[in-house]
Scaffold this motif. Structure first.
Motif, short mmCIF file in Angstrom:
data_model
loop_
_atom_site.label_atom_id
_atom_site.label_comp_id
_atom_site.label_asym_id
_atom_site.label_seq_id
_atom_site.Cartn_x
_atom_site.Cartn_y
_atom_site.Cartn_z
N GLN A 211 0.82 -1.20 0.00
CA GLN A 211 0.00 0.00 0.00
C GLN A 211 0.86 1.26 0.00
OE1 GLN A 211 -3.09 0.22 -0.63
NE2 GLN A 211 -3.29 2.43 -0.36
N GLY A 212 1.97 1.22 0.72
CA GLY A 212 2.89 2.34 0.70
C GLY A 212 3.43 2.60 -0.70
N ALA A 213 3.72 1.52 -1.42
CA ALA A 213 4.21 1.67 -2.79
C ALA A 213 3.12 2.24 -3.70
CB ALA A 213 4.70 0.33 -3.31
N VAL A 214 1.88 1.78 -3.53
CA VAL A 214 0.78 2.31 -4.33
C VAL A 214 0.65 3.82 -4.10
CG1 VAL A 214 -1.73 2.26 -4.71
CG2 VAL A 214 -0.48 0.12 -4.38
N GLN A 215 0.74 4.22 -2.84
CA GLN A 215 0.65 5.65 -2.51
C GLN A 215 1.78 6.45 -3.15
OE1 GLN A 215 -1.55 4.98 1.81
NE2 GLN A 215 0.47 5.88 1.75
N GLU A 216 2.96 5.87 -3.17
CA GLU A 216 4.09 6.56 -3.78
C GLU A 216 3.93 6.64 -5.30
OE1 GLU A 216 8.99 6.47 -3.71
OE2 GLU A 216 7.82 5.08 -2.49
N LEU A 217 3.43 5.56 -5.90
CA LEU A 217 3.32 5.52 -7.35
C LEU A 217 2.19 6.39 -7.89
CD1 LEU A 217 3.98 1.70 -7.70
CD2 LEU A 217 5.37 3.50 -8.73
N ILE A 218 1.26 6.76 -7.02
CA ILE A 218 0.15 7.61 -7.46
C ILE A 218 0.48 9.11 -7.30
CG2 ILE A 218 -1.13 7.86 -5.28
CD1 ILE A 218 -3.69 7.35 -6.79
N LEU A 219 1.57 9.43 -6.63
CA LEU A 219 1.91 10.83 -6.35
C LEU A 219 1.96 11.72 -7.61
CD1 LEU A 219 4.64 10.50 -3.57
CD2 LEU A 219 2.30 11.36 -3.31
N PRO A 220 2.48 11.25 -8.74
CA PRO A 220 2.55 12.14 -9.90
C PRO A 220 1.19 12.56 -10.46
CG PRO A 220 4.07 10.28 -10.15
CD PRO A 220 3.18 9.97 -8.99
N PHE A 221 0.11 11.92 -10.01
CA PHE A 221 -1.19 12.17 -10.61
C PHE A 221 -2.08 13.08 -9.76
CE2 PHE A 221 0.28 7.96 -12.02
CZ PHE A 221 0.37 8.20 -13.37
N GLY A 222 -1.48 13.80 -8.81
CA GLY A 222 -2.26 14.65 -7.92
C GLY A 222 -3.08 15.69 -8.65
N LYS A 223 -2.47 16.46 -9.55
CA LYS A 223 -3.20 17.50 -10.27
C LYS A 223 -4.25 16.89 -11.18
CE LYS A 223 -2.55 21.72 -13.00
NZ LYS A 223 -3.74 21.47 -13.82
N ARG A 224 -3.88 15.83 -11.86
CA ARG A 224 -4.82 15.16 -12.77
C ARG A 224 -6.08 14.73 -12.04
NH1 ARG A 224 -3.21 9.79 -16.31
NH2 ARG A 224 -5.32 9.00 -16.70
#
Length: 304
Positions: A211-224
């Motif tokens: 889950q920590g990795a999922v959270q890290e991998l989703i970080l670039p999509f914040g604005k989107r």
């Protein structure tokens, strides 16, 4: 004890490479189906007890996810296209990178019914946590001069009344989140982008590494995601874009293990209630030759 994310990725990837199927499914050894029955005939058998298509619900799903097709039509078209290339139950190993959620097993088990037991490459949200180690182990299990069908992608739920990110589950009265891991990661990200939370060092804790990795991998999509008209509808597509890069990178790194050929089917799983068919939005259907080169995209034929 805390380890670096890279070290944990290697550890989890090595362990995941040798996981077995859960109890209640087919035997855990990677037996390839005998192949006396054609794959196209196995599709009919796999869906014999499935619900009929509900035209009203079908229109609802497709209005929310243009390009989606129900799993029965998906399996029928995939098998027809792959049979033309020589894929059969006796010479094909199924590999999947799908979420740990039991609803993700619906699509997986339908293809298992056709091609035999799968090699599991995935974890939470459908990310390929088995990594390069898992891919290498899987490749070694492909039959000599045989093929691999790899299916991957995140999943999302939709209820009968059109709520996205929710789904009716068998035996549970309350409508539940789907995908729970993705939604938790989205909420974590929203807390950061809204200024109410900070990135946590728990990303590197083994007890919740995936889950920590999922959270890290989703970080670039914040604005989107913040700009999306419907955050829950956009969420699986954002996850898919991340997973698509990772899976193709893993394949490229291990392409020397491809034997006769490889088909890569990826997209969004759309889970529904127990009395309706599940759906899939195909976004990629590539064919790799024995040298590991993408020589054909079959997505247009699949979605025609």
């Amino acid at each position: 004890m805390k380890l670096s994310l890279a070290s944990l990725a290697l550890l989890v990837g090595s362990a995941a490479a040798f996981t077995t199927a859960p109890a209640g499914r087919a035997p855990t050894s990677l037996n390839i189906s005998p192949g006396e029955t054609k794959a196209s005939d196995k599709v009919v058998q796999a869906f014999a007890d499935k619900p009929a298509e509900d035209p009203e619900f079908d229109a609802l799903v497709k209005a929310n996810f243009p390009g989606a097709i129900n799993n029965r039509d998906l399996a029928t078209r995939v098998v027809e296209l792959l049979e033309e290339k020589g894929f059969s139950p006796s010479n094909t190993l199924l590999a999947t990178s799908l979420c740990a959620d039991e609803l993700a097993r619906v699509l997986e088990d339908e293809f298992v019914s056709i091609y035999g037991n799968n090699f599991n490459l995935g974890g939470l949200s459908g990310f390929p946590f088995a990594g390069n180690t898992g891919w290498g182990a899987m490749s070694a299990h492909v039959p000599d001069d045989g093929f691999c069908l790899t299916i991957h992608g995140p999943h999302v739920g939709i209820t009968k009344d059109g709520q996205i990110g929710k789904v009716e589950r068998s035996g549970i009265a309350l409508v539940d989140n789907c995908c729970g891991s993705a939604i938790a990661a989205s909420n974590y990200l929203k807390g950061i982008t809204d200024g109410g939370a900070k990135i946590t060092t728990k990303l590197q804790q083994f007890s919740d590494f995936q889950q920590g990795a999922v959270q890290e991998l989703i970080l670039p999509f914040g604005k989107r995601l913040n700009d999306a008209d419907n955050r829950m509808k956009e969420l699986p597509y954002a996850l898919y874009d991340s997973q698509d890069i990772l899976v193709r990178d893993i394949i490229n790194g291990g392409k020397g293990g491809i034997k006769a050929g490889l088909a890569l089917l990826s997209g969004i799983q759309i889970n529904t209630g127990p009395d309706t068919l599940d759906y899939f939005h195909p976004l990629r259907f590539d064919y790799y030759d024995s040298e590991g080169n993408v020589v054909e995209s079959m997505i247009d034929e699949l979605t025609a």
